[in-house]
Scaffold this active site. Structure first.
Site, short mmCIF file in Angstrom:
data_model
loop_
_atom_site.label_atom_id
_atom_site.label_comp_id
_atom_site.label_asym_id
_atom_site.label_seq_id
_atom_site.Cartn_x
_atom_site.Cartn_y
_atom_site.Cartn_z
CG HIS A 291 2.31 2.29 17.24
ND1 HIS A 291 1.77 3.54 17.33
CD2 HIS A 291 2.39 1.99 15.92
CE1 HIS A 291 1.51 4.00 16.11
NE2 HIS A 291 1.87 3.08 15.24
NE ARG B 68 0.69 9.75 9.40
CZ ARG B 68 0.49 9.62 10.70
NH1 ARG B 68 1.31 8.88 11.43
NH2 ARG B 68 -0.52 10.23 11.29
N GLY C 115 -0.73 -1.28 -0.66
CA GLY C 115 0.55 -1.56 -0.01
C GLY C 115 0.73 -3.06 0.23
NE ARG C 116 6.17 -7.88 1.29
CZ ARG C 116 6.68 -8.39 2.43
NH1 ARG C 116 6.78 -7.65 3.51
NH2 ARG C 116 7.11 -9.65 2.45
#
Length: 301
Positions: free
Chosen positions: A107, A111, A260-261
């Protein structure tokens, strides 16, 4: 005050998504399905997912850039001074779930976040890192992973790697299980201590080092023989991954709270997983070794 160039950060993140997808596709051979999505409240993203490849059972590399007039509760809970500010958040997040249990799950994310208010200086920071979740431990892999992480940090400050490694060990910890998710790596948030230019350069160093950290491990382990026992253990340990992401992960919570999606946010979950009631590994087995040697705090380099 040093100028903040959000467009420069966005260009880098899109390029990073492209370069990681290209490197993984060259190794795995399977193509990526791409979805471009728009968020009603502002912003959107570009999601890429690959499934059932020769090496990668499920992988996702997502870019998102969202903005809004109100900070979500997950952001203001620890930073109440940000209430009443508008925000922008952009980043790349990825998860690779391999077919072979001898290849760890990996992972990574990087950001950038900025909160602004008229008449006040913007509040901004970078965040991210990466961590490794093996099912069958290997000292060579652990040393390579952490050495690559250290090399990404050292040009900026010699104390960064040990500090961010410790933060990673503490963050990717399942409190309800009393065990870490894997062997760690790097974790940083609220990072602006080097000023915009150098903090951005550090974030790029971390992002660019992911492929250097993971591909050699994937190549070494992808063709090792495994059977039903190893596959079942992999699926069992994937349950821990699901538990962490749904219970503890701040990024998952932030994405859901900002509208968010959902498909992209939950892309990180593995395609297959199993839970066993009160299961323990057989003493002296490779499965027991994972708990006894690898799922404990350790200096791997």
């Amino acid at each position: 005050m040093q100028s903040i160039d959000k467009s420069l950060v966005k260009r880098y993140l899109l390029q990073l998504q492209d370069s990681i997808c290209a490197a993984l596709q060259a190794e795995d051979g399977a193509s990526w399905k791409e979805d471009n999505w728009v968020r009603d409240e502002g912003g959107g993203g570009r999601s890429r997912v690959t499934v059932n490849g020769p090496c990668i059972e499920k992988g996702g590399v997502n870019f998102s850039h969202v903005f809004g007039t109100q900070m979500p509760a997950s952001a203001t809970q620890s930073r109440p001074e940000l209430s009443g500010r508008s925000f922008e958040a952009m980043g790349v997040s990825l998860v690779i779930h391999p077919n072979n249990p001898h290849v760890p799950t990996s992972h990574a994310n990087v950001r950038f976040f900025i909160a602004e208010k008229e008449g006040a200086d913007p509040v901004w920071w970078f965040g991210g890192g990466y961590d490794l979740t093996p099912y069958y431990g290997n000292e060579e892999d652990c040393a390579h992973w952490h050495q690559t992480a250290k090399e990404a940090c050292d040009p900026f400050c010699p104390t960064l790697y040990p500090r961010l490694k410790k933060a990673c060990d503490e963050y990717f910890y399942l409190k309800h299980r009393g065990e870490p998710r894997g062997i760690g790596g790097l974790f940083f948030d609220d990072f602006n201590e080097l000023g915009f230019e150098q903090s951005f350069a550090f974030m790029q160093s971390v992002g660019d080092s992911f492929i250097k950290a993971y591909l050699p491990i994937l190549r070494r382990r992808r063709d090792l023989i495994f059977g039903e026992l190893e596959r079942n253990f992999q699926l069992y340990r994937r349950g821990r991954y699901v538990e962490f992401n749904l219970i503890h992960d701040r990024g998952t919570l932030f994405g859901l709270q900002t509208g968010g999606r959902t498909e992209s946010i939950l892309m990180s979950l593995p395609p297959l997983v199993r839970w066993e009631y009160d299961w323990t590994p057989e003493s002296g087995s490779p499965e027991a070794e994972l708990y006894e040697k690898y799922l404990i705090p350790c200096d791997w380099i």
